[in-house]
Structure formats: structure tokens, C-alpha cells
Design a protein around this motif. Structure first.
Motif, PDB file in Angstrom:
ATOM      1  N   LEU A  67       1.196  -0.877  -0.318  1.00 36.51           N
ATOM      2  CA  LEU A  67      -0.346  -0.100   0.381  1.00 36.51           C
ATOM      3  C   LEU A  67       0.620   1.086   0.167  1.00 36.51           C
ATOM      4  N   MET A  68       0.789   2.243  -1.065  1.00 37.19           N
ATOM      5  CA  MET A  68       1.135   2.902  -1.269  1.00 37.19           C
ATOM      6  C   MET A  68       0.881   4.461  -0.489  1.00 37.19           C
ATOM      7  N   ASP A  69       1.010   4.650   0.800  1.00 41.81           N
ATOM      8  CA  ASP A  69      -0.079   5.459   1.640  1.00 41.81           C
ATOM      9  C   ASP A  69       0.883   6.822   1.575  1.00 41.81           C
ATOM     10  N   LEU A  70      -0.164   7.949   0.939  1.00 42.25           N
ATOM     11  CA  LEU A  70       0.360   9.387   0.446  1.00 42.25           C
ATOM     12  C   LEU A  70      -0.085  10.016   1.691  1.00 42.25           C
TER      13      LEU A  70
ATOM     14  N   LEU B 237       4.337   7.595   2.059  1.00 46.12           N
ATOM     15  CA  LEU B 237       5.101   9.005   1.466  1.00 46.12           C
ATOM     16  C   LEU B 237       4.182   9.846   2.204  1.00 46.12           C
ATOM     17  N   THR B 238       4.171  10.606   3.116  1.00 49.23           N
ATOM     18  CA  THR B 238       3.171  11.695   3.363  1.00 49.23           C
ATOM     19  C   THR B 238       4.255  13.059   2.979  1.00 49.23           C
ATOM     20  N   ASP B 239       5.721  12.305   3.807  1.00 48.96           N
ATOM     21  CA  ASP B 239       6.460  13.869   3.313  1.00 48.96           C
ATOM     22  C   ASP B 239       7.153  14.242   1.574  1.00 48.96           C
ATOM     23  N   ILE B 240       6.561  13.157   0.501  1.00 50.16           N
ATOM     24  CA  ILE B 240       6.665  13.538  -0.640  1.00 50.16           C
ATOM     25  C   ILE B 240       5.564  13.725  -1.106  1.00 50.16           C
ATOM     26  N   GLN B 241       4.865  14.308  -0.489  1.00 50.47           N
ATOM     27  CA  GLN B 241       3.327  14.594  -1.839  1.00 50.47           C
ATOM     28  C   GLN B 241       3.310  16.002  -2.611  1.00 50.47           C
ATOM     29  N   SER B 242       4.640  16.465  -2.658  1.00 50.99           N
ATOM     30  CA  SER B 242       4.505  17.658  -2.952  1.00 50.99           C
ATOM     31  C   SER B 242       6.371  17.173  -4.007  1.00 50.99           C
ATOM     32  N   LYS B 243       6.292  16.123  -3.832  1.00 48.69           N
ATOM     33  CA  LYS B 243       7.460  15.410  -4.744  1.00 48.69           C
ATOM     34  C   LYS B 243       7.411  14.303  -5.498  1.00 48.69           C
ATOM     35  N   PRO B 244       6.170  14.405  -7.073  1.00 49.15           N
ATOM     36  CA  PRO B 244       5.743  13.857  -7.803  1.00 49.15           C
ATOM     37  C   PRO B 244       6.931  12.783  -8.411  1.00 49.15           C
ATOM     38  N   LYS B 245       7.727  13.139  -8.782  1.00 50.01           N
ATOM     39  CA  LYS B 245       8.858  12.696 -10.130  1.00 50.01           C
ATOM     40  C   LYS B 245       9.317  11.601  -8.839  1.00 50.01           C
TER      41      LYS B 245
ATOM     42  N   PHE C  99       7.772   9.704  -6.429  1.00 54.05           N
ATOM     43  CA  PHE C  99       6.882   8.938  -6.699  1.00 54.05           C
ATOM     44  C   PHE C  99       6.802   7.861  -7.749  1.00 54.05           C
ATOM     45  N   SER C 100       7.301   8.556  -8.770  1.00 52.18           N
ATOM     46  CA  SER C 100       7.051   8.035  -9.786  1.00 52.18           C
ATOM     47  C   SER C 100       8.054   7.361 -10.076  1.00 52.18           C
ATOM     48  N   THR C 101       9.200   7.491  -9.820  1.00 55.12           N
ATOM     49  CA  THR C 101      10.580   7.000  -9.599  1.00 55.12           C
ATOM     50  C   THR C 101      10.584   5.252  -8.911  1.00 55.12           C
TER      51      THR C 101
ATOM     52  N   LEU D   4      -1.532  11.842  -8.934  1.00 52.65           N
ATOM     53  CA  LEU D   4       0.512  12.732  -9.241  1.00 52.65           C
ATOM     54  C   LEU D   4       1.520  11.560  -9.671  1.00 52.65           C
ATOM     55  N   VAL D   5       0.769  10.274 -10.043  1.00 53.75           N
ATOM     56  CA  VAL D   5       1.329   9.159 -11.034  1.00 53.75           C
ATOM     57  C   VAL D   5       1.820  10.032 -12.431  1.00 53.75           C
ATOM     58  N   PHE D   6       0.174  10.397 -12.999  1.00 54.44           N
ATOM     59  CA  PHE D   6      -0.394  10.627 -14.335  1.00 54.44           C
ATOM     60  C   PHE D   6      -0.204  11.384 -14.905  1.00 54.44           C
ATOM     61  N   SER D   7      -0.212  13.095 -13.447  1.00 50.28           N
ATOM     62  CA  SER D   7      -0.388  14.649 -14.491  1.00 50.28           C
ATOM     63  C   SER D   7       0.487  15.080 -13.779  1.00 50.28           C
ATOM     64  N   ASN D   8       2.361  14.075 -13.487  1.00 54.29           N
ATOM     65  CA  ASN D   8       2.984  14.623 -14.190  1.00 54.29           C
ATOM     66  C   ASN D   8       4.343  13.504 -15.022  1.00 54.29           C
ATOM     67  N   ALA D   9       3.235  12.663 -15.586  1.00 53.24           N
ATOM     68  CA  ALA D   9       4.483  11.743 -16.573  1.00 53.24           C
ATOM     69  C   ALA D   9       4.491  11.803 -17.502  1.00 53.24           C
TER      70      ALA D   9
END
Length: 510
Positions: A80-83, A248-256, A258-260, A293-298
Motif C-alpha cells: 500500500l502506497m500511503d500518501l 509517503l506523507t512527506d513526498i506529496q509535493s515530490k511527484p517525480k 513518487f513515480s520513480t 500524482l503519477v499520471f499528471s506528472n508523467a
């Protein structure tokens, strides 16, 4: 036959299964929960992926929690990826409350609070088992896509990996990658030109800036050793599947970042797991919360890779589930691959919202019992429209569903509870160790220092040495760097020329 009997007949006829299944809730007709019309999902089709969508506050996360719980009870592990940080409660039993008991009675299921086996993990500063991966394991193709490089820059990246393969220079973290890029346009410029051709300094500088951008999102903490093993996600305790929660609560503003991580995880799962075919239950289910967050910045290339993974990874017994606010957050090419669809209420405040609701309604099977568009805006908290796949792969009838309550805590763990969970984990000792062994960064600097010292000695006054063979000055820098071929191995990273998979990353040999 009454409307109620017809409803029960249609729903149960489409959900009569010979194999094991999970029960998500019971059907609602004209505002009444029909106990005899349970909504079931066969485990056999849980590797066909799914979507959990709905407006904020409608119960998406609790539905995700319910599905993870029921899978665990059936012995199926999940990731589970918990943002938002609200899934850790899975580790502790829920509370017995009147409204929960009432809901369970309407659905016709027992409510027995219990905690599930949970592993807390992190790719950043959050507490948990630290997950990492090396640059080498990503490979030039995936690394280029993460950095959004053009064709010329991709060629430079391929050259870097090829050079490091040939000369046994481990690429473990981002500082290794940056050091090799500096080398090919500075100290090793002539040698690289002779072996591979001219390399553009402008292209290298652009790649360097993009790596720095990735570092600023925290990727320097993710790239390195010890690399995570995806088989550690596939564990059971006392017959229950272990739920790995990646905080992943501290990377909500770091989509790159997250997707990486998401792509490295899916890539490694695909390349590591053997073909499973049609099994009675999935080997692993992966839930991606806040999937937009994955799709909007991909980039386009990244989206193509995601689509390729979704199409192919189910044959490895893996189901991927996206949790987001509206189905339109997920590309149509991905939506078309999904088997389970759980749609919570949507809100229509604007004309754009109404159009989105109409479009969403069109994605569900036609039903004689509901006006789908109307139900979408009138459902309460903990209610959803659900359609799944039967054992034969046929979409089940659409059901307005009263979703069952989670049996685990519907709240987060306290700081002390998190500390206890992390400290008692068997994986903490394995992964929460700092490794920074000799790699490309240190090896290049060391060899360059040696060459400089030899050059300084050669300029000192003194008797001219007898030379019957080549001196150090006669050797090229590449030959110097090539001498040290015995690299001490730690962990899983084995540096040699490997065949890279369809995603461009290393195929790890077991």
C-alpha cells in the motif's frame, strides 16, 4: 417476480463462485440494504487490476483498507502506497461501535475486530524499513525516462552505462552518475572520444541539471544500497498475508520521486516474478493511493511504460489498484485494463463536474435497477457502485453497495506504536544500515589522484630511470581505470554486463 427478488436473482446469479472470494458489502435497492445480495469478488480475478474512485470524504481509503484486510485474511500479501498517512491503523484491531455492528448485520457478515500483520516502510525520512535501489538496477532506458531526456541525451546516458559496464565502475547512487558524467567531458574527454566518439558538453550539462532536480525531491535518499528485494513483499504470517505500507506523507509535493519509486517497484516485480498464469489467487496486490500524482506528472514515454506494465504484469500474478478522486485522473488506456471498479460518490458543483459524472456513468455496465448518473451524486459515505469480473472474466452486474466496515483500526498509529512496529521488524536490521562502499565516484577520484601523483614524480629532478617497458605516463587513463577489476560485492548488486528487460532496467539474477 418482485423487483427485490429480481435484484437478488440478477446479483447472485452473476456472483456464484466455485473458488474462494472476498465479500465487499451488500447491494442496495431503493435505499434498502439487501442482505441476500452480497457483492463478492473472486480471488482468481484479483490480478486483473482495479480502480477505487470518489470525491474527498466518501470512503475511498476505508474501502482500500477493507480490500487489503480481506486479501490478508485469505493469505494474499499486498503493498500500500500511503500518501496521506492514514493506513497504519491496519496493524491494530478496530473498535466495536453500534453503527459498525448495525452495518455488519445489514450486510450479513460477522464483525470481529483484529489487527493484521503490517510492515511499515519508507523511501524518505519517514520511520520504517528503508527501501532503496541502485542507479545500475534502473538501467539507461528507465533512467532516461525518469529524467525526461531527449534522444541525444539518451544516447549519452547509454554511453555512461556502457562505459561503466566495460570498466567495472559500480553506479550505486546519484553522485556516482554525476561523477561519471563529469569525467566524460573533462578528464576523460579524449579517451571517451577515441572509444565512443564526441560527447556534447551541452547534453551532459542538461542531464546534470535534471539529476539535481531529482535530488531536490529527495531521490538521493532512495538511490543507493542495500537494494530492496521484492520477494520481501510476498510474505505471510500465521496464514495471513503481510501488508507492506510504504509511508509517503512527506513526498506529496515530490511527484517525480513518487513515480520513480513506483516504476522501479513495478519494473522489479515484473522482471523478478515468474510467469504464474491463471491461479486461484493473486501472488501480490499493489495499491497506489493518490494515483493522479503519477499520471499528471508523467511524460508520454512514462505513460507508455505504465500501460505496458499494466498489460503484462497480471501474468505474474500481480494486481495493481489505483485510488484517486475521479476516473478521469487515470488514462483511458489504463482504465481499459481494469477489472474491479469501485466508484464512491462524486460531487457536481460545476458544469465541468457534471460532464465528468456523465462520462463516468458511461464507463459502467447498463443496469435496469439504477440511474447510474443519479446514484453517483446521491450515495452516502461508505457506499459505492461496484462491478468486478466473474470467475469467467465477465463483468458482474453493477451494484449500489453498502461497503463493509474495516475490522482494523480506522485511525493512525501513535508515535510509540509506530516505533514498536519498526523496531520489531525482521527487515529493519536488513535494510536500515548505511552502506557507501567504493563505487564509480571513489574509484574515479582515486585513480585520477594516482595519475596526478605519478605525473608530479615525473617532473621532479633526478636521474633518468631506465625504461625497458612502458611507463605509467604512456598508459591511457582508461587503461589505468581498467586495472582494478576486482570490486568487492556487498548485498545483491552484481556489476557485470547484463541483459536489460523491456523497461530498460537490469534483470537481477537470483
Amino acid at each position: 417476480m418482485s423487483k427485490r427478488d429480481s435484484f437478488i436473482d440478477v446479483l447472485t446469479k452473476g456472483q456464484t463462485y466455485k473458488k474462494d472470494f472476498i465479500t465487499l458489502g451488500t447491494g442496495i435497492l431503493d435505499g434498502e440494504a439487501i442482505t441476500e445480495a452480497n457483492v463478492k469478488v473472486p480471488l482468481k480475478t484479483m490480478n486483473r487490476h482495479g480502480l477505487i474512485a470518489g470525491a474527498t470524504g466518501t470512503g475511498k481509503t476505508k474501502t482500500l483498507q477493507v480490500i487489503a484486510e480481506q486479501l490478508s485474511l485469505k493469505g494474499v500479501p499486498s503493498v500500500l502506497m500511503d500518501l496521506k498517512g492514514d493506513l497504519s491503523g491496519l496493524a491494530k484491531p478496530g473498535e466495536v461501535k453500534d453503527f459498525i455492528i448495525s452495518r455488519s448485520e445489514k450486510i450479513g457478515v460477522d464483525y470481529t475486530p483484529q489487527g493484521l500483520p503490517v510492515e511499515l516502510m519508507s523511501i524518505s525520512d519517514e520511520k520504517g524499513v528503508k527501501l532503496k535501489a541502485t542507479v545500475s538496477e534502473f538501467g539507461p532506458v528507465l533512467m532516461s525516462q525518469i529524467l525526461e531526456l531527449n534522444d541525444t541525451q539518451r544516447g549519452v546516458m547509454a554511453l555512461v552505462f556502457r562505459y561503466c559496464d566495460l570498466h567495472h565502475l559500480p553506479l550505486l547512487d546519484l553522485k556516482d552518475l554525476k561523477r561519471v558524467l563529469q569525467f566524460i567531458i573533462n578528464e576523460g574527454k579524449e579517451q571517451i572520444k577515441a572509444e565512443f566518439g564526441q560527447v556534447s558538453s551541452a547534453s551532459v550539462n542538461t542531464i546534470m541539471r535534471k539529476i539535481i532536480e531529482l535530488e531536490q525531491q529527495g531521490a538521493d535518499k532512495f538511490f543507493g544500497e542495500r537494494s530492496f528485494e521484492v520477494n520481501d513483499f510476498v510474505r505471510t504470517e500465521d496464514g495471513k498475508g503481510v501488508i507492506s505500507i510504504i509511508r509517503l506523507t512527506d513526498i506529496q509535493s515530490k511527484p517525480k520521486l513518487f513515480s520513480t519509486f513506483m516504476l522501479s517497484l513495478l519494473s522489479e516485480v515484473y522482471e523478478t516474478f515468474p510467469e504464474q498464469g491463471d491461479a486461484d489467487q493473486p501472488k501480490l496486490c499493489i495499491f497506489i493511493d493518490e494515483a493522479h500524482l503519477v499520471f499528471s506528472n508523467a511524460s508520454k514515454d512514462l505513460l507508455e511504460k505504465i500501460e505496458a506494465i499494466i498489460k503484462l504484469i497480471r501474468s505474474k500474478g500481480v494486481g495493481v489498484y489505483f485510488c484517486t478522486q475521479t476516473p478521469t485522473d487515470v488514462p483511458d488506456s489504463v482504465l481499459g485494463q481494469l477489472g474491479l471498479k469501485v466508484q464512491h460518490a462524486l460531487r457536481a458543483f460545476t458544469a465541468k463536474d457534471r460532464k465528468a459524472i456523465t462520462k463516468t456513468a458511461e464507463n459502467y455496465p447498463i443496469t435496469e435497477f439504477y440511474d447510474t448518473a443519479e446514484v453517483l451524486t446521491s450515495m452516502g459515505i461508505g457506499e459505492a457502485l461496484i462491478t468486478a469480473l466473474s470467475e469467467k472474466g465477465i463483468p458482474t452486474p453493477l451494484a449500489h453497495t453498502l461497503v463493509r466496515a474495516p475490522i482494523s483500526r480506522m485511525d493512525i498509529l501513535s508515535t510509540s506504536e509506530i516505533d514498536d512496529l519498526v523496531s520489531n521488524s525482521s527487515l529493519t536490521a536488513k535494510y536500515n544500515v548505511h552502506l557507501d562502499r567504493e563505487s564509480a565516484f571513489e574509484m574515479l577520484n582515486s585513480k585520477l589522484d594516482e595519475v596526478e601523483k605519478e605525473q608530479e614524480k615525473a617532473t621532479l629532478p633526478g636521474p633518468k630511470p631506465r625504461t625497458t617497458t612502458r611507463t605509467t605516463q604512456d598508459e591511457s587513463l582508461i587503461e589505468e581505470l581498467s586495472k582494478n577489476t576486482m570490486v568487492r560485492q556487498i548485498g545483491r548488486t552484481i556489476f557485470r554486463e547484463l541483459t536489460r528487460g523491456i523497461l530498460g532496467s537490469f534483470s537481477r539474477r537470483r
